[in-house]
Design a protein around this motif. Structure first.
Motif, PDB file in Angstrom:
ATOM      1  N   GLY A 156     -72.508  40.895 -20.602  1.00 11.65           N
ATOM      2  CA  GLY A 156     -72.488  41.561 -21.888  1.00 11.65           C
ATOM      3  C   GLY A 156     -71.203  41.247 -22.639  1.00 11.65           C
ATOM      4  N   ARG A 157     -71.284  41.266 -23.957  1.00 10.29           N
ATOM      5  CA  ARG A 157     -70.123  40.978 -24.792  1.00 10.29           C
ATOM      6  C   ARG A 157     -70.039  41.987 -25.929  1.00 10.29           C
ATOM      7  N   GLN A 160     -72.688  43.172 -28.848  1.00 13.10           N
ATOM      8  CA  GLN A 160     -74.094  43.092 -28.482  1.00 13.10           C
ATOM      9  C   GLN A 160     -74.737  44.474 -28.484  1.00 13.10           C
ATOM     10  N   SER A 161     -76.024  44.478 -28.757  1.00 11.24           N
ATOM     11  CA  SER A 161     -76.796  45.719 -28.753  1.00 11.24           C
ATOM     12  C   SER A 161     -77.164  46.107 -27.326  1.00 11.24           C
ATOM     13  N   ALA A 206     -81.994  37.988 -23.942  1.00  7.45           N
ATOM     14  CA  ALA A 206     -81.026  38.950 -23.414  1.00  7.45           C
ATOM     15  C   ALA A 206     -80.043  38.202 -22.525  1.00  7.45           C
ATOM     16  N   THR A 207     -78.835  38.722 -22.428  1.00  8.91           N
ATOM     17  CA  THR A 207     -77.815  38.057 -21.609  1.00  8.91           C
ATOM     18  C   THR A 207     -77.423  38.866 -20.387  1.00  8.91           C
ATOM     19  N   ALA A 262     -78.402  44.023 -22.538  1.00 15.38           N
ATOM     20  CA  ALA A 262     -77.486  43.692 -23.629  1.00 15.38           C
ATOM     21  C   ALA A 262     -77.984  42.408 -24.269  1.00 15.38           C
ATOM     22  N   ALA A 263     -78.037  42.417 -25.589  1.00 20.24           N
ATOM     23  CA  ALA A 263     -78.584  41.273 -26.314  1.00 20.24           C
ATOM     24  C   ALA A 263     -77.911  41.167 -27.681  1.00 20.24           C
ATOM     25  N   ASN A 264     -77.872  39.949 -28.192  1.00 22.08           N
ATOM     26  CA  ASN A 264     -77.378  39.767 -29.554  1.00 22.08           C
ATOM     27  C   ASN A 264     -78.312  40.482 -30.532  1.00 22.08           C
ATOM     28  N   THR A 268     -83.004  41.733 -30.963  1.00 22.17           N
ATOM     29  CA  THR A 268     -83.467  43.048 -30.529  1.00 22.17           C
ATOM     30  C   THR A 268     -84.900  43.348 -30.964  1.00 22.17           C
ATOM     31  N   GLU A 287     -74.167  49.975 -28.675  1.00 19.34           N
ATOM     32  CA  GLU A 287     -73.620  48.627 -28.568  1.00 19.34           C
ATOM     33  C   GLU A 287     -72.418  48.606 -27.639  1.00 19.34           C
TER      34      GLU A 287
END
Length: 323
Positions: A156-157, A160-161, A206-207, A262-264, A268, A287
């Motif tokens: 996650g970064r 990110q949502s 998703a990351t 967690a995703a950009n 979403t 987020e």
């Protein structure tokens, strides 16, 4: 009326949340070999590079007090939690083994029946195990999975949502803090729902992900944030929940089928739509942030669940925890 700050404090003081901190003591005894494993702390399964793909290895145990009073259900859950660990990594289960103990043959048989039902319903073969007769009731499983693309707990970064995805098609299991949304669904339905996780990984939508554990929804979000060296802001009113379960209880329940992702932000809508196609409730609940706090909010209040500048949850060296 009970305020948000008191609610969040009770969550932080709950046994499910506090028990996660206990891992810090045994972790100190291990000298991890970074050449042999990819980030061995902080994911739902360990990762071994295997040519062009990855092998995933995980193990899990069921609380002995549940095994003693609900041996068949405990056996079922022992399979469910391990299968969830593999899918949370973007993988697919290959095979599972077990360790069970029981004071008598009747209890052993009930535990084994539960595991067999879990394997049938969740589509994973039981290929071995070990039995300790004439001991207190207990059950654990270890599982092997495979993935071509990974969802990491530490990927996650900030910015990110955070998405919560849960299957609300179920009911509480008796009086326990468990939501049963899997034991009555047909295997092909469960397979389609679980397949969404590797699909998200392979599409690159998703990351990071974690399955929602006994730490509950907020505790699992905190673990993902900590492993990603992030804070988090969570809008508590956006968390999907069944109308029949009071909020505080829901936040502490093991949901059966439940994942934090967690995703950009640009992905979403398609992620939520994908879950909706299989009747999974999914919503953006907040987020990841550059802050050190996991902050819980509603329309009028905010409260801190945990602050990495003051304490840790499952990691002892927060500032070094990047993949």
């Amino acid at each position: 009326m009970d305020g948000l700050e008191n609610l969040v404090k009770r969550i932080a003081d709950s046994s499910g949340f506090m028990r996660k901190k206990d891992i810090q003591i045994p972790l100190q005894a291990f000298a991890w070999d970074p050449a042999a494993m990819l980030d061995p702390i902080g994911d739902d399964a360990a990762i071994l590079k295997n040519g062009d793909d990855y092998l995933l290895i995980s193990c899990d145990g069921i609380l002995p007090r549940l095994v003693q009073v609900e041996p068949k259900w405990a056996g079922y859950c022992a399979v469910l939690v391990s299968v969830s660990d593999i899918y949370a990594m973007g993988g697919r289960p290959v095979a599972i083994v077990n360790l069970l103990s029981a004071p008598n043959g009747e209890t052993a048989g009930l535990i084994a029946e539960g595991m067999a039902e879990g394997c049938r319903r969740l589509g994973v073969p039981m290929v071995g195990g070990h039995y300790l007769p004439e001991e207190a009731g207990g059950v654990a499983t270890a599982i092997l999975g495979r993935a071509t693309h990974l969802l990491r707990g530490c990927n996650g970064r900030a910015g990110q949502s955070l998405i919560v995805a849960v299957d609300l098609n179920g009911k509480p299991y008796k009086h326990y803090p468990q939501w049963d949304c899997t034991s009555t669904q047909e295997p092909e339905v469960l397979h389609r729902k679980l397949e969404l996780l590797p699909m998200l990984a392979e599409n690159g939508w998703a990351t990071a992900a974690r399955d929602i554990s006994n730490a509950g929804i907020l505790g699992t979000i905190a673990m993902l944030a900590e492993n990603s060296v992030c804070g988090a802001q969570v809008q508590i009113d956006h968390i999907p929940r069944p109308g029949t379960v009071e909020l505080e209880r829901w936040l502490q329940m093991f949901p059966g089928y439940g994942f934090i992702l967690a995703a950009n932000p640009e992905h979403t809508d398609e992620i939520i739509s994908l879950f909706a196609q299989e009747d999974i409730a999914a919503a953006v609940v907040g987020e990841l942030t550059l802050d050190t706090c996991v902050s819980i909010r509603n329309d009028t209040e905010a409260a801190i669940l945990i602050d990495w500048a003051k304490e840790s949850l499952v990691v002892t060296q927060y500032e070094q925890r990047q993949c």
